[in-house]
Design a protein around this motif. Structure first.
Motif, PDB file in Angstrom:
ATOM      1  N   THR A 132       0.860  -1.094  -0.103  1.00 15.94           N
ATOM      2  CA  THR A 132      -0.001  -0.036   0.009  1.00 15.94           C
ATOM      3  C   THR A 132       0.769   1.276   0.156  1.00 15.94           C
ATOM      4  O   THR A 132       0.738   2.229  -0.761  1.00 15.94           O
ATOM      5  CB  THR A 132      -1.014  -0.194   1.295  1.00 15.94           C
ATOM      6  OG1 THR A 132      -1.742  -1.083   1.119  1.00 15.94           O
ATOM      7  CG2 THR A 132      -1.849   1.245   1.299  1.00 15.94           C
ATOM      8  N   ILE A 133       1.837   1.349   1.106  1.00 16.05           N
ATOM      9  CA  ILE A 133       2.762   2.534   0.933  1.00 16.05           C
ATOM     10  C   ILE A 133       3.521   2.602  -0.396  1.00 16.05           C
ATOM     11  O   ILE A 133       3.570   3.614  -0.971  1.00 16.05           O
ATOM     12  CB  ILE A 133       3.706   2.256   2.005  1.00 16.05           C
ATOM     13  CG1 ILE A 133       3.102   2.229   3.429  1.00 16.05           C
ATOM     14  CG2 ILE A 133       4.953   3.342   1.964  1.00 16.05           C
ATOM     15  CD1 ILE A 133       3.920   2.145   4.615  1.00 16.05           C
ATOM     16  N   ALA A 134       3.995   1.676  -0.800  1.00 15.83           N
ATOM     17  CA  ALA A 134       4.777   1.557  -2.184  1.00 15.83           C
ATOM     18  C   ALA A 134       3.923   2.282  -3.270  1.00 15.83           C
ATOM     19  O   ALA A 134       4.283   3.142  -4.229  1.00 15.83           O
ATOM     20  CB  ALA A 134       5.273   0.086  -2.621  1.00 15.83           C
ATOM     21  N   GLY A 135       2.764   1.720  -3.165  1.00 18.51           N
ATOM     22  CA  GLY A 135       1.419   2.306  -4.295  1.00 18.51           C
ATOM     23  C   GLY A 135       1.235   3.704  -4.130  1.00 18.51           C
ATOM     24  O   GLY A 135       0.929   4.287  -5.034  1.00 18.51           O
ATOM     25  N   GLN A 136       1.274   4.189  -2.865  1.00 20.41           N
ATOM     26  CA  GLN A 136       0.835   5.816  -2.681  1.00 20.41           C
ATOM     27  C   GLN A 136       2.163   6.341  -2.910  1.00 20.41           C
ATOM     28  O   GLN A 136       1.979   7.501  -3.686  1.00 20.41           O
ATOM     29  CB  GLN A 136       0.673   5.573  -1.128  1.00 20.41           C
ATOM     30  CG  GLN A 136      -0.719   5.236  -0.873  1.00 20.41           C
ATOM     31  CD  GLN A 136      -0.873   5.245   0.708  1.00 20.41           C
ATOM     32  OE1 GLN A 136       0.055   5.287   1.387  1.00 20.41           O
ATOM     33  NE2 GLN A 136      -2.134   5.363   0.879  1.00 20.41           N
ATOM     34  N   VAL A 137       3.370   5.839  -2.606  1.00 18.93           N
ATOM     35  CA  VAL A 137       4.457   6.742  -2.988  1.00 18.93           C
ATOM     36  C   VAL A 137       4.710   6.884  -4.519  1.00 18.93           C
ATOM     37  O   VAL A 137       5.031   7.824  -5.023  1.00 18.93           O
ATOM     38  CB  VAL A 137       5.695   5.923  -2.346  1.00 18.93           C
ATOM     39  CG1 VAL A 137       7.094   6.464  -3.111  1.00 18.93           C
ATOM     40  CG2 VAL A 137       5.721   6.079  -1.121  1.00 18.93           C
TER      41      VAL A 137
END
Length: 207
Positions: A132-137
């Motif tokens: 999720t964090i990787a996708g948001q970044v």
């Protein structure tokens, strides 16, 4: 619906479930009865529902009791749901046992299996969070803006300033317009002759 059979050597509560009214719990009831269960709760309900008979069964548990079921998918809808049920059972000082799978917290091996399930669930949550964090970044780097709307009309700006002058705080103003608080912070800062810029306090450390 609750079925009571002959008493066993322990205070054991059985649970049986099928997903629709057209299915029967006969196989589960026979297996639970053969295991010497004293009381069996059964219901015909989807696993995504409230399952009132299961809730009643869990509420009955006392220290030393055992919750017994035919198969894991009859009592839990997911690994997370299973661990939540196990936590409730353990909080009552009781144990849990499956008749067809190696899950029996009355034994050391069964407790070990539960620990493994908990570790798997924690790993799954960690992997999901990292994705999720990787996708948001990645999205932020492409210019995607997250959260509530970041713009108000000129008329809404005037209304927000009037609300400030009336003593309404910034959180209340943001909720009134349904926007991200950063929008309201900027309007408030402009009223006081300051420059307000937005940041991403959670994700900036990953960029």
């Amino acid at each position: 619906m609750t079925f009571t059979f002959s008493q066993g050597t322990k205070m054991q509560y059985g649970y049986a479930r099928v997903s629709t009214k057209h299915q029967e719990t006969t196989v589960q009831l026979d297996a639970l009865q053969a295991a010497g269960i004293k009381k069996i709760y059964q219901e015909k309900a989807s696993s995504v529902g409230t399952r009132p008979q299961l809730q009643e069964c869990l509420a009955q548990l006392k220290p030393g009791d055992v919750l017994v079921f035919y198969k894991l998918d009859r009592v839990a809808r997911s690994l997370k749901d299973l661990l939540t049920i196990i936590e409730r059972v353990e909080a009552a000082g009781a144990c849990i046992r499956s008749l067809t799978e190696p899950l029996d917290t009355t034994s050391p091996m069964g407790s070990f299996v539960v620990q493994i399930l908990g570790a798997v669930a924690q790993l799954e949550r960690s992997i999901t969070r990292q994705r999720t964090i990787a996708g948001q970044v990645s999205a932020i780097k492409r210019g995607v803006v997250f959260g509530r709307p970041l713009h108000l009309t000129p008329e809404q700006h005037d209304e927000a300033r009037a609300m400030f002058r009336a003593g309404i705080n910034r959180n209340q103003v943001a909720r009134h317009f349904g926007v991200n608080r950063i929008v309201i912070e900027r309007i408030w800062a402009e009223m006081h002759g300051r420059k307000k810029t937005g940041t991403y306090p959670v994700l900036k450390d990953f960029m």
